[in-house]
Design an enzyme around this catalytic site. Structure first.
Site, short mmCIF file in Angstrom:
data_model
loop_
_atom_site.label_atom_id
_atom_site.label_comp_id
_atom_site.label_asym_id
_atom_site.label_seq_id
_atom_site.Cartn_x
_atom_site.Cartn_y
_atom_site.Cartn_z
N ASN A 190 -21.52 94.49 -44.12
CA ASN A 190 -21.20 95.00 -43.20
C ASN A 190 -21.24 96.54 -43.08
O ASN A 190 -20.61 97.48 -42.20
CB ASN A 190 -19.61 94.90 -42.52
CG ASN A 190 -19.47 93.26 -42.21
OD1 ASN A 190 -20.28 92.95 -41.60
ND2 ASN A 190 -18.36 92.81 -42.55
N HIS A 219 -21.52 98.88 -40.27
CA HIS A 219 -21.10 98.22 -38.96
C HIS A 219 -19.60 98.44 -38.39
O HIS A 219 -19.65 98.71 -37.25
CB HIS A 219 -21.09 96.74 -39.21
CG HIS A 219 -22.45 96.11 -39.42
ND1 HIS A 219 -23.32 96.39 -40.23
CD2 HIS A 219 -22.98 95.08 -38.49
CE1 HIS A 219 -24.43 95.65 -40.12
NE2 HIS A 219 -24.47 94.82 -39.22
P1 NAD Z 1 -32.09 90.44 -29.59
O1 NAD Z 1 -32.17 89.12 -29.84
O2 NAD Z 1 -31.76 91.19 -28.27
O3 NAD Z 1 -33.88 90.75 -29.34
C1 NAD Z 1 -34.51 92.09 -29.12
C2 NAD Z 1 -35.14 91.96 -27.94
O4 NAD Z 1 -36.52 91.65 -28.59
C3 NAD Z 1 -34.90 91.02 -26.94
O5 NAD Z 1 -35.23 91.60 -25.60
C4 NAD Z 1 -35.86 89.91 -26.92
O6 NAD Z 1 -36.07 89.14 -25.96
C5 NAD Z 1 -37.02 90.29 -27.74
N1 NAD Z 1 -37.81 89.47 -28.51
C6 NAD Z 1 -37.33 88.72 -29.31
N2 NAD Z 1 -38.41 88.24 -30.13
C7 NAD Z 1 -39.36 88.96 -29.48
C8 NAD Z 1 -40.96 89.03 -30.02
N3 NAD Z 1 -41.13 88.02 -31.04
N4 NAD Z 1 -41.82 89.73 -29.55
C9 NAD Z 1 -41.22 90.43 -28.52
N5 NAD Z 1 -40.02 90.71 -28.15
C10 NAD Z 1 -38.99 89.75 -28.47
O7 NAD Z 1 -31.79 91.45 -30.48
P2 NAD Z 1 -31.64 91.49 -32.08
O8 NAD Z 1 -31.95 92.81 -32.44
O9 NAD Z 1 -32.64 90.41 -32.55
O10 NAD Z 1 -30.36 90.88 -32.56
C11 NAD Z 1 -29.04 91.41 -32.48
C12 NAD Z 1 -28.21 90.75 -32.24
O11 NAD Z 1 -27.82 90.03 -33.56
C13 NAD Z 1 -26.56 91.42 -31.83
O12 NAD Z 1 -26.14 90.68 -30.78
C14 NAD Z 1 -25.81 91.34 -33.20
O13 NAD Z 1 -24.63 91.37 -33.31
C15 NAD Z 1 -26.44 90.06 -33.76
N6 NAD Z 1 -26.40 90.10 -35.31
C16 NAD Z 1 -25.77 88.95 -35.88
C17 NAD Z 1 -25.69 88.90 -37.24
C18 NAD Z 1 -25.05 87.31 -37.87
O14 NAD Z 1 -24.85 87.27 -38.81
N7 NAD Z 1 -24.90 86.54 -36.85
C19 NAD Z 1 -26.30 89.89 -38.10
C20 NAD Z 1 -26.58 91.02 -37.42
C21 NAD Z 1 -26.95 90.99 -35.96
N1 GLY Z 2 -24.47 90.34 -40.95
C1 GLY Z 2 -23.41 90.33 -41.57
C2 GLY Z 2 -23.19 88.90 -42.13
O1 GLY Z 2 -23.77 87.85 -42.02
O2 GLY Z 2 -21.96 88.76 -43.09
#
Ligand code: NAD
Ligand code: GLY
Length: 384
Positions: free
Chosen positions: A261, A264
């Site tokens: 984090n 974060h």
């Molecule tokens: P996202 O999923 O919104 O993707 C970003 C954008 O890229 C979107 O508009 C999507 O449609 C587009 N996109 C996806 N793949 C593509 C590709 N190959 N080519 C073109 N466009 C593409 O955002 P993100 O940055 O991938 O993820 C952010 C989210 O992840 C947040 O909600 C965050 O809280 C979460 N997150 C979760 C964890 C976890 O451990 N679960 C860790 C970090 C972040």
């Molecule tokens: N992205 C933080 C976790 O997976 O713990």
């Protein structure tokens, strides 16, 4: 599921693929990293599907670009399936979207052994993982992350969930995927801004406990961001291996996992203040959050100023924001940011948890931060 008339691209051969194992006993799984994995996904998924249809969930953007390849690969492997396409964007991590997704899944007719496949970035991965965690009290799912952020972080480790009014990811579950397929080639369609947002999470691993990796990133980060697939694959596998080690040691974030984090506590507050809008991508918020965490560490006399400067210089050099004031159209208020931090999951016994650093690669977890120091760092950051 939609199908293209084009023949699918050639799948990756085994020697192009790096495999990282997440060791969690009976719930262990592989993360495969390489070019062309999407075209071979059908064969990889077939043993997990167990002869049943799979349901692929994507968003409109990732789906338009990559669903046909996945559909063709599943069909070629003899795996039948349905596809559900959600709107893109953080709003899709909501109760409303989850409810719509659940209705679609039951219309299609899922059962306990139905496999869900998340094809998309962190939004789709988090949403589909959570749907898999709660549908019929838990069904299996596979992650096919299509953003750099999802390939190095969100698709690994089993954190799933949605956002609510009170904050990000406050409703969710730990639910590990059965397999992660990180196809480096799909990053070619990713806009540079999204690529860089994911790069912030790459830097995060280096800043946590890997000064050698930070040095490697200083040398290779620009080429990686510019599109060098071999460098990307190397960095993604390295980050996944780091995350796999941490998750295996502390799956439910009782201790060391909290290091992930870094950036974060600040980042989520910044995202909230920006209304989870396109003004500030999650990875950008993490980049600013890491810079603030290092500045706070310097203020507390814990970290040499030159380490904070070096971190900020690298983030700046690749084109990531490091100050809230670089994000236009948001009225940053210190009290509001501190209030938002108080609503974060990382509050324990009413105290905020911070990941601070004694230097690059020397991060640690603490609750020992006085409000005055926090306010001073934020005050400076929102006025520069
Ligand atoms: P996202 O999923 O919104 O993707 C970003 C954008 O890229 C979107 O508009 C999507 O449609 C587009 N996109 C996806 N793949 C593509 C590709 N190959 N080519 C073109 N466009 C593409 O955002 P993100 O940055 O991938 O993820 C952010 C989210 O992840 C947040 O909600 C965050 O809280 C979460 N997150 C979760 C964890 C976890 O451990 N679960 C860790 C970090 C972040
Ligand atoms: N992205 C933080 C976790 O997976 O713990």
């Amino acid at each position: 599921m939609s199908r293209s008339d084009e023949p699918p691209p050639t799948p990756a051969s085994d020697h192009d693929i790096q495999t990282v194992r997440v060791e969690l006993g009976a719930r262990s799984y592989d993360i495969r990293v390489g070019e062309g994995l999407l075209a071979g996904a059908g064969e990889a998924i077939k043993p997990l599907a167990g002869g049943r249809r799979v349901v692929v969930v994507s968003d409109e953007t990732a789906g338009d670009l990559h669903l046909d390849t996945l559909a063709a690969s599943l069909a070629a492997a003899g795996v039948g399936g349905d596809a559900i396409v959600m709107p893109p964007g953080e709003e899709t991590k909501s109760f409303e979207a989850l409810s719509g997704l659940m209705d679609r899944l039951f219309e299609i007719g899922i059962e306990r052994r139905t496999l869900l496949v998340a094809l998309g970035g962190g939004v789709i991965g988090d949403l589909v993982g959570f749907a898999a965690a709660i549908a019929l009290r838990g069904i299996d799912f596979v992650q096919i992350p299509t953003t750099l952020l999802a390939q190095v972080d969100s698709s690994v480790g089993g954190k799933t969930g949605i956002n609510v009014e009170a904050g990000k990811n406050l409703v969710g579950a730990f639910h590990q995927p059965r397999l992660v397929l990180a196809d480096v080639a799909v990053l070619e369609t990713l806009p540079r801004r999204e690529l860089l947002a994911g790069y912030a999470e790459v830097v995060k691993y280096a800043a946590i406990d890997d000064a050698k990796f930070f040095h490697w990133l200083e040398a290779n980060g620009a080429a990686l961001a510019d599109g060098d697939a071999a460098l990307r694959a190397r960095a993604i596998a390295h980050c996944c291996a780091a995350k796999a080690r941490i998750v295996a040691a502390d799956e439910r974030e009782g201790g060391v996992r909290a290091l992930l984090n870094l950036g974060h506590t600040f980042g989520h507050a910044l995202e909230g203040a920006a209304g989870y809008s396109d003004a500030l991508r999650h990875g950008e918020a993490v980049a600013i959050g890491m810079a603030l965490a290092f500045r706070l560490s310097v203020r507390l006399g814990l970290c040499p100023g030159q380490d904070a400067d070096r971190l900020v210089a690298h983030l700046d050099a690749v084109g990531l924001p490091t100050r809230p004031t670089q994000i236009r159209g948001v009225d940053w208020e210190v009290d509001d940011l501190i209030r938002r931090m108080g609503a974060d999951k990382k509050v324990a016994d009413g105290k905020l948890t911070f990941i601070l650093a004694r230097g690059i690669g020397k991060s640690f977890i603490t609750q020992d931060v006085a409000r005055g120091d926090l306010a001073a760092v934020l005050d400076e950051a929102v006025s520069e």
